[in-house]
Enzyme design. Structure first.
Site, mmCIF file in Angstrom:
data_model
loop_
_atom_site.group_PDB
_atom_site.id
_atom_site.type_symbol
_atom_site.label_atom_id
_atom_site.label_comp_id
_atom_site.label_asym_id
_atom_site.label_seq_id
_atom_site.Cartn_x
_atom_site.Cartn_y
_atom_site.Cartn_z
ATOM 1 N N LYS A 1 46.813 38.493 38.401
ATOM 2 C CA LYS A 1 46.193 37.186 38.674
ATOM 3 C C LYS A 1 45.998 36.422 37.378
ATOM 4 C CE LYS A 1 44.592 37.933 43.252
ATOM 5 N NZ LYS A 1 43.477 38.274 44.109
ATOM 6 N N ARG B 1 44.145 46.539 45.314
ATOM 7 C CA ARG B 1 45.379 45.916 45.834
ATOM 8 C C ARG B 1 46.242 45.555 44.631
ATOM 9 N NH1 ARG B 1 47.308 40.836 47.005
ATOM 10 N NH2 ARG B 1 48.529 40.660 48.928
HETATM 11 C C1 9MG Z 1 46.406 38.487 50.139
HETATM 12 N N1 9MG Z 1 45.611 38.646 48.937
HETATM 13 C C2 9MG Z 1 45.867 38.096 47.712
HETATM 14 N N2 9MG Z 1 44.910 38.433 46.848
HETATM 15 C C3 9MG Z 1 44.031 39.218 47.526
HETATM 16 C C4 9MG Z 1 42.845 39.866 47.199
HETATM 17 O O1 9MG Z 1 42.317 39.751 45.984
HETATM 18 N N3 9MG Z 1 42.208 40.571 48.126
HETATM 19 C C5 9MG Z 1 42.706 40.665 49.387
HETATM 20 N N4 9MG Z 1 42.017 41.400 50.300
HETATM 21 N N5 9MG Z 1 43.843 40.068 49.780
HETATM 22 C C6 9MG Z 1 44.489 39.357 48.854
#
Ligand code: 9MG
Length: 280
Positions: free
Chosen positions: A214, A256
């Protein structure tokens, strides 16, 4: 499905969108997506998160029909080759219903089931749900995000969404909470959330965190990269793995990520260190 997962768990990202957070929609065709899913399974992924709508800042919405066409065939095909838990990254009630029928095991909704009909579709699916916090929507969320009290505001949001879930028959044990890094947050907000992640544990649910590649990670690394005149890719991987590790240490149960092998390796080292602590 939640009861079977061993925490901390690694959720691998499989975006099937023409544009995605950082993989540029490489896996837009079914065969390539399947191949990449197999690759993540070989690398030790615990859950695969399949998304057919880009939620990157500024992204325009897609229709449910487009999303259905991207994700449902993939869920169906993957279900035929593996028992790996599959999460469906969607806010659309139609996609929730169809993905559940195709064999998905978890709903990951960046809008926390706030879209019309999503709560009811999730309840009918009987699947666990990840409720993510987002201020605004992907088109506008990075335009001057503002909080009275970041942690308290997000806690109140979670309490309201948990109550909404309970009101349609979704059980508390089915819920996972995610503070939503990068979704209506400045880099400073994101760093504070990492530091204070454990404060959300008072809500009694597992926490999911997505920091991988990110912009906050990119911004931290930007100046050193400029000095070294290097590409960002390798540094972003290393920065993302560091972020995932810190998040787990601060209370995340699921991370994730894009870079499954590197994250799995980092968490193995962490586990060995933790085991030694428990043994002595
Ligand atoms: C789809 N998506 C993109 N970034 C995310 C994040 O930080 N958390 C979750 N649950 N989904 C995400």
């Amino acid at each position: 499905m939640l009861a079977q997962l061993q925490f901390p768990a690694v959720m691998g990202i499989l975006n099937v969108t023409p544009d995605s957070f950082s993989d540029g929609g490489k896996y837009a065709s079914l065969d390539l997506a399947l191949e990449y899913a197999r690759h993540m399974i070989d690398e030790g992924v615990d859950i695969i998160d399949i998304g057919g709508e880009s939620t990157r800042p500024g992204a325009a919405p897609v229709t449910a029909a487009e999303e259905l066409g991207r994700v449902v065939p993939l869920v169906r095909s993957l279900r035929q080759i593996s028992n790996i838990p599959l999460s469906i990254d969607t806010s659309s009630p139609e996609v929730i219903t169809a993905a559940a029928e195709a064999g998905a095991n978890l709903i990951n909704d960046v809008r926390a089931l706030r879209r019309e009909g999503a709560l009811e579709a999730a309840a009918a699916s009987c699947l666990p749900v990840c409720l993510m916090h987002m201020q605004g929507n992907p088109e506008t969320m990075q335009m001057n995000p503002h909080y009275v009290d970041l942690i308290e505001d997000i806690k109140v949001f979670f309490e309201q969404r948990i109550a909404a879930c309970l009101s349609v028959g979704i059980r508390e044990e089915q819920l996972i909470l995610d503070p939503g890094f990068g979704f209506g947050k400045t880099p400073e907000h994101n760093l504070r959330l990492v530091n204070r992640l454990s404060e959300f544990k008072i809500l009694g649910r597992p926490l999911l965190v997505g920091l991988s590649r990110k912009s906050t990670i990119g911004k931290i690394l930007e100046s050193s990269l400029r000095e070294k005149k290097q590409g960002l890719k390798q540094e972003l991987l290393i920065g993302s793995v560091a972020g995932a590790l810190i998040a787990v240490n601060n209370g995340a149960s699921i991370v994730r990520v894009h870079d499954v092998a590197a994250t799995v390796a980092a968490l193995k080292v962490r586990k060995a260190v933790e085991t030694e602590k428990a043994d002595h």
